[in-house]
Design an enzyme around this catalytic site. Structure first.
Site, PDB file in Angstrom:
ATOM      1  N   ARG A 104      42.940  -3.676  79.077  1.00 39.05           N
ATOM      2  CA  ARG A 104      43.891  -2.885  79.861  1.00 39.05           C
ATOM      3  C   ARG A 104      45.183  -2.667  79.091  1.00 39.05           C
ATOM      4  NH1 ARG A 104      44.752  -6.262  84.858  1.00 39.05           N
ATOM      5  NH2 ARG A 104      44.465  -7.853  83.291  1.00 39.05           N
ATOM      6  N   LYS A 125      37.844 -23.521  87.710  1.00 38.79           N
ATOM      7  CA  LYS A 125      38.363 -22.434  88.536  1.00 38.79           C
ATOM      8  C   LYS A 125      37.703 -22.478  89.906  1.00 38.79           C
ATOM      9  CE  LYS A 125      39.522 -18.990  85.039  1.00 38.79           C
ATOM     10  NZ  LYS A 125      39.270 -17.606  84.590  1.00 38.79           N
ATOM     11  N   HIS A 182      36.326  -2.651  86.277  1.00 38.38           N
ATOM     12  CA  HIS A 182      35.076  -3.194  85.730  1.00 38.38           C
ATOM     13  C   HIS A 182      33.973  -2.135  85.781  1.00 38.38           C
ATOM     14  CE1 HIS A 182      36.720  -7.257  87.259  1.00 38.38           C
ATOM     15  NE2 HIS A 182      36.788  -7.302  85.940  1.00 38.38           N
ATOM     16  N   SER A 191      41.377  -8.442  89.020  1.00 40.00           N
ATOM     17  CA  SER A 191      40.807  -9.237  90.108  1.00 40.00           C
ATOM     18  C   SER A 191      41.856 -10.166  90.703  1.00 40.00           C
ATOM     19  CB  SER A 191      39.608 -10.049  89.598  1.00 40.00           C
ATOM     20  OG  SER A 191      38.555  -9.194  89.244  1.00 40.00           O
TER      21      SER A 191
END
Length: 153
Positions: A92, A43, A19, A130
């Site tokens: 990514r 979440k 990040h 993460s």
């Protein structure tokens, strides 16, 4: 002239070196980047919103072009609230692009004046997520190489 404000949305639970890499490379493209911590009621994050906001403040304390904020609801609505005309997304892998493009297409239909910008992560950070960092933390592993030194709990 209108300020070029960009929102970099995510959960940043926790913020990783990937990040930080994306933010550091994108900051020269905009007048301001707001790192937006999206709050999703479905979440359960590992770290509090306050902790994540504070980490971002600490990491970028020397750069007034980077701010942190939290928000709920649609990302494009938050963009309008902060007058951001750009959304920044880190990529990514090809699979990330497919997922992110679907979101960008939806956002574009809902708000045609907001552009999504994709930046690929540096190869050194492409495997860091993460989710994986949280797994290492849960299993008492060392994550120092994956997160900035400011990330402490």
């Amino acid at each position: 002239m209108q300020q070029r404000i960009c929102l970099f949305p995510g959960t940043f639970d926790p913020i990783t070196m990937g990040h930080v890499d994306v933010i550091n490379r994108a900051v020269s493209l905009f007048d301001k980047i707001v790192v937006g911590i999206g709050i999703n009621s479905s979440k359960q994050p590992m770290f509090t919103v306050e902790q994540r906001v504070n980490w971002i403040h600490d990491i970028f304390k020397g750069d007034p072009r980077v701010e942190a904020a939290s928000y709920t609801g649609l990302t494009i609505d938050f963009c309008k609230q902060i007058n951001a005309h750009y959304i920044l997304r880190g990529i990514r892998y090809v699979s990330d692009f497919e997922y992110e493009k679907a979101i960008a297409d939806m956002n574009r239909m809902l708000a045609p004046d907001i552009e999504t910008i994709f930046l690929t992560t540096a190869p050194a950070y492409s495997t860091i997520s993460s989710t994986l960092v949280r797994d290492v933390i849960r299993n008492n592993g060392n994550v120092r190489m994956f997160v900035p030194e400011e990330v402490k709990w």
